[in-house]
Scaffold this motif. Sequence first.
Motif, PDB file in Angstrom:
ATOM      1  N   VAL A   1      24.483  25.612  75.273  1.00  0.00           N
ATOM      2  CA  VAL A   1      25.183  26.392  76.140  1.00  0.00           C
ATOM      3  C   VAL A   1      26.400  25.888  76.502  1.00  0.00           C
ATOM      4  O   VAL A   1      27.520  26.397  76.516  1.00  0.00           O
ATOM      5  CB  VAL A   1      24.163  26.969  77.437  1.00  0.00           C
TER       6      VAL A   1
ATOM      7  N   ILE B   1      30.325  27.229  75.484  1.00  0.00           N
ATOM      8  CA  ILE B   1      31.359  27.635  76.522  1.00  0.00           C
ATOM      9  C   ILE B   1      32.575  26.588  76.002  1.00  0.00           C
ATOM     10  O   ILE B   1      33.686  27.193  76.235  1.00  0.00           O
ATOM     11  CB  ILE B   1      30.938  27.268  77.992  1.00  0.00           C
TER      12      ILE B   1
ATOM     13  N   SER C   1      19.560  34.747  71.455  1.00  0.00           N
ATOM     14  CA  SER C   1      19.057  35.811  72.394  1.00  0.00           C
ATOM     15  C   SER C   1      19.347  35.916  73.835  1.00  0.00           C
ATOM     16  O   SER C   1      19.283  36.941  74.399  1.00  0.00           O
ATOM     17  CB  SER C   1      17.532  35.769  72.186  1.00  0.00           C
ATOM     18  N   VAL C   2      19.688  34.789  74.210  1.00  0.00           N
ATOM     19  CA  VAL C   2      20.069  34.855  75.832  1.00  0.00           C
ATOM     20  C   VAL C   2      21.468  34.398  76.004  1.00  0.00           C
ATOM     21  O   VAL C   2      21.879  34.657  77.258  1.00  0.00           O
ATOM     22  CB  VAL C   2      19.090  33.709  76.457  1.00  0.00           C
ATOM     23  N   TYR C   3      22.262  33.934  75.280  1.00  0.00           N
ATOM     24  CA  TYR C   3      23.815  33.435  75.592  1.00  0.00           C
ATOM     25  C   TYR C   3      24.418  34.829  75.816  1.00  0.00           C
ATOM     26  O   TYR C   3      24.438  35.507  74.800  1.00  0.00           O
ATOM     27  CB  TYR C   3      24.261  32.696  74.449  1.00  0.00           C
ATOM     28  N   MET C   4      25.145  34.956  76.880  1.00  0.00           N
ATOM     29  CA  MET C   4      25.694  36.252  77.221  1.00  0.00           C
ATOM     30  C   MET C   4      24.877  37.265  76.893  1.00  0.00           C
ATOM     31  O   MET C   4      25.380  38.675  76.586  1.00  0.00           O
ATOM     32  CB  MET C   4      26.944  36.219  76.568  1.00  0.00           C
ATOM     33  N   ARG C   5      23.563  37.197  77.299  1.00  0.00           N
ATOM     34  CA  ARG C   5      22.473  38.253  77.038  1.00  0.00           C
ATOM     35  C   ARG C   5      22.316  38.783  75.730  1.00  0.00           C
ATOM     36  O   ARG C   5      22.130  39.943  75.502  1.00  0.00           O
ATOM     37  CB  ARG C   5      22.803  39.558  77.780  1.00  0.00           C
ATOM     38  N   GLY C   6      22.719  37.868  74.753  1.00  0.00           N
ATOM     39  CA  GLY C   6      22.497  38.289  73.294  1.00  0.00           C
ATOM     40  C   GLY C   6      23.798  38.301  72.444  1.00  0.00           C
ATOM     41  O   GLY C   6      24.464  39.262  72.645  1.00  0.00           O
TER      42      GLY C   6
ATOM     43  N   VAL D   1      25.216  28.882  84.830  1.00  0.00           N
ATOM     44  CA  VAL D   1      25.099  27.289  84.203  1.00  0.00           C
ATOM     45  C   VAL D   1      26.499  27.002  84.666  1.00  0.00           C
ATOM     46  O   VAL D   1      27.510  27.445  84.191  1.00  0.00           O
ATOM     47  CB  VAL D   1      25.273  27.395  82.490  1.00  0.00           C
TER      48      VAL D   1
ATOM     49  N   PHE E   1      29.686  29.374  85.733  1.00  0.00           N
ATOM     50  CA  PHE E   1      29.580  30.612  84.721  1.00  0.00           C
ATOM     51  C   PHE E   1      28.196  31.387  85.107  1.00  0.00           C
ATOM     52  O   PHE E   1      27.069  31.020  84.868  1.00  0.00           O
ATOM     53  CB  PHE E   1      29.482  30.177  83.308  1.00  0.00           C
TER      54      PHE E   1
ATOM     55  N   ASN F   1      25.481  34.078  85.237  1.00  0.00           N
ATOM     56  CA  ASN F   1      24.865  34.879  84.161  1.00  0.00           C
ATOM     57  C   ASN F   1      25.024  34.471  82.923  1.00  0.00           C
ATOM     58  O   ASN F   1      24.738  35.655  82.318  1.00  0.00           O
ATOM     59  CB  ASN F   1      24.743  36.497  84.913  1.00  0.00           C
ATOM     60  N   ILE F   2      25.562  33.409  82.630  1.00  0.00           N
ATOM     61  CA  ILE F   2      26.030  33.236  81.070  1.00  0.00           C
ATOM     62  C   ILE F   2      24.744  33.246  80.331  1.00  0.00           C
ATOM     63  O   ILE F   2      24.986  33.449  79.060  1.00  0.00           O
ATOM     64  CB  ILE F   2      26.889  31.948  81.108  1.00  0.00           C
ATOM     65  N   VAL F   3      23.561  33.179  80.840  1.00  0.00           N
ATOM     66  CA  VAL F   3      22.366  33.117  79.924  1.00  0.00           C
ATOM     67  C   VAL F   3      21.287  34.210  80.761  1.00  0.00           C
ATOM     68  O   VAL F   3      21.123  34.109  81.807  1.00  0.00           O
ATOM     69  CB  VAL F   3      21.711  31.641  80.193  1.00  0.00           C
ATOM     70  N   GLY F   4      20.795  34.907  79.681  1.00  0.00           N
ATOM     71  CA  GLY F   4      19.925  36.014  80.308  1.00  0.00           C
ATOM     72  C   GLY F   4      19.657  37.125  79.320  1.00  0.00           C
ATOM     73  O   GLY F   4      19.929  36.698  78.136  1.00  0.00           O
TER      74      GLY F   4
END
Lengths: 336, 336
Positions: free
Chosen positions: A73, A77, A104-109, B135, B138, B140-143
Amino acid sequence: MKHKKVKIGQAQVDYFFDSNLTSLSRITDKKSTILVTDEHLVTAHPQKFSSWKTIVLKPGEKYKTQATVDDIVSQLIGLEADRNTTLVGVGGGVVTDLTGYLASVYMRGIRFGFVPTSILALVDASIGGKNGVDVGVFKNIVGTIRQPSFLLHDHRLLASLPEMEWINGFAEIIKHACIRDAAMFRELEDHSIPFFQRNKKALADLIRRNTLLKTKVVQLDEFEKNERRLLNFGHTLGHALENQYNLTHGQAVAIGMVFASRMSEKITGFRQAERVGRLIENYQLPTAISYDRDKVFEVLKMDKKRARKEMNYVLLQKIGKGVVHSLPLDYLRSQL
Amino acid sequence: MKHKKVKIGQAQVDYFFDSNLTSLSRITDKKSTILVTDEHLVTAHPQKFSSWKTIVLKPGEKYKTQATVDDIVSQLIGLEADRNTTLVGVGGGVVTDLTGYLASVYMRGIRFGFVPTSILALVDASIGGKNGVDVGVFKNIVGTIRQPSFLLHDHRLLASLPEMEWINGFAEIIKHACIRDAAMFRELEDHSIPFFQRNKKALADLIRRNTLLKTKVVQLDEFEKNERRLLNFGHTLGHALENQYNLTHGQAVAIGMVFASRMSEKITGFRQAERVGRLIENYQLPTAISYDRDKVFEVLKMDKKRARKEMNYVLLQKIGKGVVHSLPLDYLRSQL
């Protein structure tokens, strides 16, 4: 390059069989794509990666952890990856599991695809959208189900695959044969790993056949309520052994398949456990190890297929026909 | 208890307005449910939690990290949580964001619900399925985006809410008014936080109105391709400021809304930036701070709404009508 469009749930997945990594730029825009691979592959095929933005991981299951995800991650970035970025996992099952989870999870997909480079990743890990990371000895306990946009096969990349990884991958091929394809089981009995290593046409056919077999199962049941559970044949005990006894995934699954075949003889009337064991041995996989029953049960009971005090266990009715039985945890413990 | 069934995408969500935490056991089976909450809530309402399996987090945004997720995963394994377990996040936005994320990835997804206990969580964070962790700076950059099975409101829990958190929550209420509800904007102008603290009926109406407003937007556009983007009003600059300048989420969003309102005057012909600023001040929120333009731009450009060299920025056309404009990053930098 043979192109096949496949629909899995809501998703459309493009399969490119017998293709070449150099064709990747025709599938995804180089400017907005980042490859994720490992040190082995970059060392073995440096020229294949030189023109792409690439994140290089340390190889091995022990890096399939959240710490690696966090690290990637941060790198994403740094590379200013945004919602229009495509990630492509080029590697074995660890790389595809990590890349799929991350995307699937970076920036919500974000969009992602795979170039599987091991037999295991070609016939199993890259297909069906399951991804995840391990937490301690608990395999894939964190993850999602999300389909890749594409799969690209380049068998040239198998040239750098260690012998152990060939064996590893054939465990999943044997699994497919056991649960759904008796004809393939017989074909495997007639051949061996060296045969498939020598005979590129037979190997390509086998990979394609297994890819389509697993795809079919996932299409029937993307979220593993019924049919897809069969793909866990050998995996419940397998996962419990794998990280605790330093086995490869294939070795652990092989031992799990033999265990499940023997249990099938008691429960379903299955009568060919010996034949399963023989095929596994012919593909240079182990059929048993000695282990600490309590330690293994502690991990086994946390398997994702547990429902309260019962475990959904995959057994065989006959070769080519898997079935799921709900077994009490106490019974399972007594069988270890 | 007012029950309303809501459909969001493929998911069915049960809303229980004006309910009571003691009713939770009618919605979810105590034996297979684990509550996730924080130390503040357990200290303020110990008797509400005593009969439930509960995971207690340290309070605050700084714990909205992967490390906390890892820690909860270990606790879930310890509690033998399986695919039939339901997680219920009881708390503010940090607890609901973490619980939703955790439930989306633990064993590739388990059932979850929320009991939001802050104004912000009631009117915003608990609704619409967005979850995630930060992170570094940043947010909510993962979700993922995954809908809860239910929301239960118990306004008694607001009794322990610090004054700062009331102010924090009203920033999102003002945001909703700005982008979609001019009548609510006028109503807010006529009142103040002390009014809503005194008048339980008015507060309940306001919470319900905001819950349904946000729900409507999410129903129109669960995956934020169009309408849902409006909910980011004030959040692009807001997120870039929040963790760097130690502002609450509400304070940061308030400054972001004033900034976006002023930019709207230049771009859309909006003429009421001053009125927006006045309302924000009346609700005890800041309208500006001094900041390091370069540092803020470095974070702002990584906002999830960026597409290459442009940022989808939410502006106002008039009060009650938000619009999205694609602005060049260079232009945005010049406006900071």
